[in-house]
Design a protein around this motif. Structure first.
Motif, mmCIF file in Angstrom:
data_model
loop_
_atom_site.group_PDB
_atom_site.id
_atom_site.type_symbol
_atom_site.label_atom_id
_atom_site.label_comp_id
_atom_site.label_asym_id
_atom_site.label_seq_id
_atom_site.Cartn_x
_atom_site.Cartn_y
_atom_site.Cartn_z
ATOM 1 N N SER A 4 2.760 1.621 -3.359
ATOM 2 C CA SER A 4 1.836 2.039 -4.413
ATOM 3 C C SER A 4 1.529 3.525 -4.309
ATOM 4 C CB SER A 4 0.536 1.240 -4.338
ATOM 5 O OG SER A 4 0.769 -0.113 -4.592
ATOM 6 N N THR A 5 1.307 3.976 -3.099
ATOM 7 C CA THR A 5 1.022 5.397 -2.879
ATOM 8 C C THR A 5 2.195 6.253 -3.322
ATOM 9 O OG1 THR A 5 -0.406 4.841 -1.014
ATOM 10 C CG2 THR A 5 0.404 7.100 -1.126
ATOM 11 N N TRP A 6 3.392 5.848 -2.943
ATOM 12 C CA TRP A 6 4.576 6.639 -3.268
ATOM 13 C C TRP A 6 4.856 6.663 -4.757
ATOM 14 C CZ3 TRP A 6 7.564 3.644 1.000
ATOM 15 C CH2 TRP A 6 7.135 4.077 2.252
ATOM 16 N N VAL B 46 0.840 -1.203 0.000
ATOM 17 C CA VAL B 46 0.000 0.000 0.000
ATOM 18 C C VAL B 46 0.873 1.252 0.000
ATOM 19 C CG1 VAL B 46 -1.610 1.368 1.406
ATOM 20 C CG2 VAL B 46 -2.015 -1.076 1.058
ATOM 21 N N LEU B 47 1.875 1.283 0.870
ATOM 22 C CA LEU B 47 2.758 2.450 0.940
ATOM 23 C C LEU B 47 3.534 2.641 -0.361
ATOM 24 C CD1 LEU B 47 4.038 2.057 4.599
ATOM 25 C CD2 LEU B 47 2.458 3.789 3.738
ATOM 26 N N GLU C 253 2.668 6.276 -7.249
ATOM 27 C CA GLU C 253 1.594 6.891 -8.022
ATOM 28 C C GLU C 253 1.638 8.414 -8.024
ATOM 29 O OE1 GLU C 253 -0.883 5.610 -10.098
ATOM 30 O OE2 GLU C 253 0.506 3.929 -9.939
ATOM 31 N N VAL C 254 2.380 9.010 -7.110
ATOM 32 C CA VAL C 254 2.428 10.470 -7.045
ATOM 33 C C VAL C 254 2.912 11.064 -8.365
ATOM 34 C CG1 VAL C 254 4.749 10.722 -6.077
ATOM 35 C CG2 VAL C 254 3.005 12.410 -5.550
ATOM 36 N N THR D 108 -0.462 5.557 8.708
ATOM 37 C CA THR D 108 -0.869 4.283 8.125
ATOM 38 C C THR D 108 -0.150 3.124 8.815
ATOM 39 O OG1 THR D 108 -1.286 5.351 6.001
ATOM 40 C CG2 THR D 108 -0.998 2.967 5.962
ATOM 41 N N PHE E 148 3.214 13.270 2.890
ATOM 42 C CA PHE E 148 3.351 11.836 2.663
ATOM 43 C C PHE E 148 3.996 11.149 3.865
ATOM 44 C CE2 PHE E 148 2.544 10.009 -1.661
ATOM 45 C CZ PHE E 148 1.677 11.004 -2.057
ATOM 46 N N ALA F 219 2.173 8.198 5.817
ATOM 47 C CA ALA F 219 2.820 6.890 5.938
ATOM 48 C C ALA F 219 2.948 6.485 7.400
ATOM 49 C CB ALA F 219 4.192 6.917 5.263
#
Length: 111
Positions: free
Chosen positions: A65-67, A62-63, A69-70, A96, A89, A93
Motif C-alpha cells: 500500500s505504501t509503495w 502495508v508495504l 500510494e507514492v 518496518t 522507502f 521498508a
C-alpha cells in the motif's frame, strides 16, 4: 466473481470485456506481488535478517500500500529526487520489516 462472458454481456460491449480482462490481470498481478513480498519477509525472518514485527500477510499489505500510494503524491522536482525517495522507502521498508539497525541503503544497492 462473474465470468467474463456474463460480465461483458451484462455490460453490453467489447470495451467492457477488455476492461474486465485488464482488471482481472491487475488483480492477479497484485496477488502474486503480495505473495512474493510475504515470501521475502518469511525468508528474512528465517535467516535472521528481520525480526518479526507483525503478521507477514498484514505487513506485506502495508508495504505494498505504501509503495503504490507514492504515485498519488510524488511530483518530480519536489523535495525528494527519485533516487533519494527510493533510498528513504528502502530504509522505511527494512525498518518496518524489523531489520536490525544500523540500516545502510548502500548495502542493498546494486553493484
Amino acid at each position: 466473481m462473474p465470468r467474463r462472458g456474463a460480465w461483458a454481456a451484462a455490460a453490453g460491449n467489447e470495451r467492457s470485456s477488455k476492461l474486465y480482462d485488464r482488471a482481472i490481470s491487475e488483480i492477479r498481478a497484485s496477488l502474486r506481488l503480495g505473495h512474493l513480498v510475504e515470501r521475502l519477509l518469511e525468508r528474512g525472518i528465517r535467516t535472521g535478517v528481520f525480526q518479526p514485527t507483525a503478521d507477514n500477510a498484514l505487513l506485506a499489505k502495508v508495504l505494498l500500500s505504501t509503495w503504490t500510494e507514492v504515485g498519488r503524491w510524488y511530483h518530480p522536482g519536489g523535495h525528494f529526487s527519485v533516487p533519494d525517495l527510493a533510498d528513504e522507502f528502502a530504509v522505511l521498508a527494512l525498518r518496518t520489516a524489523g531489520a536490525a539497525a544500523p540500516i545502510s541503503v548502500e548495502r542493498f544497492a546494486p553493484a
